[in-house]
Design a protein around this motif. Sequence first.
Motif, PDB file in Angstrom:
ATOM      1  N   ALA A   2      51.166 -11.185 105.471  1.00  0.00           N
ATOM      2  CA  ALA A   2      52.161 -11.348 106.535  1.00  0.00           C
ATOM      3  C   ALA A   2      52.995 -12.587 106.272  1.00  0.00           C
ATOM      4  O   ALA A   2      52.481 -13.618 105.832  1.00  0.00           O
ATOM      5  CB  ALA A   2      51.465 -11.457 107.880  1.00  0.00           C
ATOM      6  N   ARG A  37      53.898 -18.256 116.673  1.00  0.00           N
ATOM      7  CA  ARG A  37      53.784 -17.097 117.582  1.00  0.00           C
ATOM      8  C   ARG A  37      55.161 -16.621 118.037  1.00  0.00           C
ATOM      9  O   ARG A  37      55.484 -15.437 117.955  1.00  0.00           O
ATOM     10  CB  ARG A  37      52.939 -17.521 118.786  1.00  0.00           C
ATOM     11  CG  ARG A  37      52.765 -16.463 119.856  1.00  0.00           C
ATOM     12  CD  ARG A  37      52.295 -17.124 121.155  1.00  0.00           C
ATOM     13  NE  ARG A  37      53.331 -17.999 121.697  1.00  0.00           N
ATOM     14  CZ  ARG A  37      53.090 -19.195 122.229  1.00  0.00           C
ATOM     15  NH1 ARG A  37      51.871 -19.680 122.286  1.00  0.00           N
ATOM     16  NH2 ARG A  37      54.103 -19.910 122.706  1.00  0.00           N
ATOM     17  N   LEU A  40      57.374 -14.996 115.355  1.00  0.00           N
ATOM     18  CA  LEU A  40      56.926 -13.636 115.060  1.00  0.00           C
ATOM     19  C   LEU A  40      57.390 -12.651 116.141  1.00  0.00           C
ATOM     20  O   LEU A  40      57.637 -11.476 115.856  1.00  0.00           O
ATOM     21  CB  LEU A  40      55.399 -13.596 114.948  1.00  0.00           C
ATOM     22  CG  LEU A  40      54.820 -14.238 113.676  1.00  0.00           C
ATOM     23  CD1 LEU A  40      53.322 -14.462 113.823  1.00  0.00           C
ATOM     24  CD2 LEU A  40      55.102 -13.368 112.451  1.00  0.00           C
ATOM     25  N   LEU A 127      47.528 -18.901 114.926  1.00  0.00           N
ATOM     26  CA  LEU A 127      48.245 -18.419 113.751  1.00  0.00           C
ATOM     27  C   LEU A 127      48.893 -19.609 113.056  1.00  0.00           C
ATOM     28  O   LEU A 127      49.546 -20.435 113.688  1.00  0.00           O
ATOM     29  CB  LEU A 127      49.320 -17.407 114.155  1.00  0.00           C
ATOM     30  CG  LEU A 127      48.798 -16.138 114.843  1.00  0.00           C
ATOM     31  CD1 LEU A 127      49.951 -15.339 115.433  1.00  0.00           C
ATOM     32  CD2 LEU A 127      48.008 -15.293 113.854  1.00  0.00           C
ATOM     33  N   ASP A 138      45.697 -15.840 109.456  1.00  0.00           N
ATOM     34  CA  ASP A 138      45.171 -15.298 110.712  1.00  0.00           C
ATOM     35  C   ASP A 138      43.695 -14.957 110.518  1.00  0.00           C
ATOM     36  O   ASP A 138      43.370 -14.019 109.812  1.00  0.00           O
ATOM     37  CB  ASP A 138      45.981 -14.059 111.098  1.00  0.00           C
ATOM     38  CG  ASP A 138      45.437 -13.340 112.318  1.00  0.00           C
ATOM     39  OD1 ASP A 138      44.684 -13.957 113.101  1.00  0.00           O
ATOM     40  OD2 ASP A 138      45.766 -12.142 112.490  1.00  0.00           O
ATOM     41  N   LEU A 143      47.520 -11.535 114.849  1.00  0.00           N
ATOM     42  CA  LEU A 143      48.705 -10.725 114.550  1.00  0.00           C
ATOM     43  C   LEU A 143      48.633  -9.367 115.237  1.00  0.00           C
ATOM     44  O   LEU A 143      49.619  -8.895 115.826  1.00  0.00           O
ATOM     45  CB  LEU A 143      48.849 -10.556 113.037  1.00  0.00           C
ATOM     46  CG  LEU A 143      49.310 -11.795 112.261  1.00  0.00           C
ATOM     47  CD1 LEU A 143      49.157 -11.567 110.764  1.00  0.00           C
ATOM     48  CD2 LEU A 143      50.760 -12.134 112.603  1.00  0.00           C
TER      49      LEU A 143
END
Length: 394
Positions: A2, A37, A40, A127, A138, A143
């Motif tokens: 990711a 966070r 994302l 995260l 993570d 996630l």
Amino acid sequence: MALLPEADWTRRADLLALVDALDPEGDSARHVGGAVRDTLLGIAVADIDIATKHEPQEVIARLKGAGIRTVPTGLAHGTVTALLDSGNVEITTLRRDVSTDGRHATIAFSTAWEEDAARRDFTINALYADPRTLEVFDWFGGLADLEAHHVRFIGDARQRIREDYLRILRYFRFQARFGSLPADTGAEQAVAELAPGMKGLSRERVAWELVNLLSLPDPAPTVARMADLGVLREVLPEVDAKGIAALSELVAREGRQQVAPDPIRRFAALLPPQPQVASDVASRLRLSTAQRKRLASAAARVDGPEDARALAYRLGREQAIDRLLLAGAPITPLDGWEIPRLPLKGGEIVARGVGKGPEVARILRAVEDRWVAEGFPGEARVHELLDAELDRAG
């Protein structure tokens, strides 16, 4: 693997220079928490936090060598704030908890990323991202929880709460901001069971969480759930079913009249319309003087209609809007309206033959009351009102 999407803040030149000074070797500093966070999720980032393997004095020395000023904002807990032109950055040494008492933790510094992540509250807050490659790390399924809008404690919810009872309020704030139904059953059982532990929390911390919860677009369903689980009565025992319903109605009115959410106005909706109760709650939670006055003013609202412009003149625009929205009245009479000044001074009354003293103030108030009642007419009418009042006074 990711990756954190590129954002304006990840490309900040002074932030990249800070990373170069702090972490030339490439494995000693990572972005963490809200900035990761929220990026994302594609929402604006307010604060940037960096976790590092370096202890605070080493952080200070490295940044000083690069010409970056720092403030030792929390050395006992490993936190140093870097002062950057584009915004300050908090840098905290990796930690592990040695002991906790439900309010404070005794910590030890660590060099293990997963150990630091394990002491955080929710999976979506644990995260981390490499500041150069933007790879996301993570360890606890954050996630997946973020994608599912699932707010979940790391590990055992009861253990996390017993470490810091404020996490109960944080759970509901994050649930209102990021969560979706159904909520985490285990978390709800834990918060209901352990809610009495919040009695030992500092009032300022409780107030901060409540104000931030009430600032969210629609906190009403979450606040209602807090009441159902017995959480709300531990911090706001004054709130009853009427207050819960009033908050929901207020949120709807704000939306219909396109008024921005305001946490103090919403606080007032939750509380009974009794100025002394509102003042007592504000004092208990150590709200500011201005916030206390607003709560008391809103609590003095009446059931019947009130003139919008007269309210704004007497109380100010902000408090008038509070009272109107809480009463379900339109605020449109205030759109584009500037609060006027009474075109009359005490000196003019003295010049008309009234001796200085309380009689001048009485006449001035009487003229003002009639001027407001007539909808703020012009100066000529004010002088007519003064003439009438002087005649009446003999």
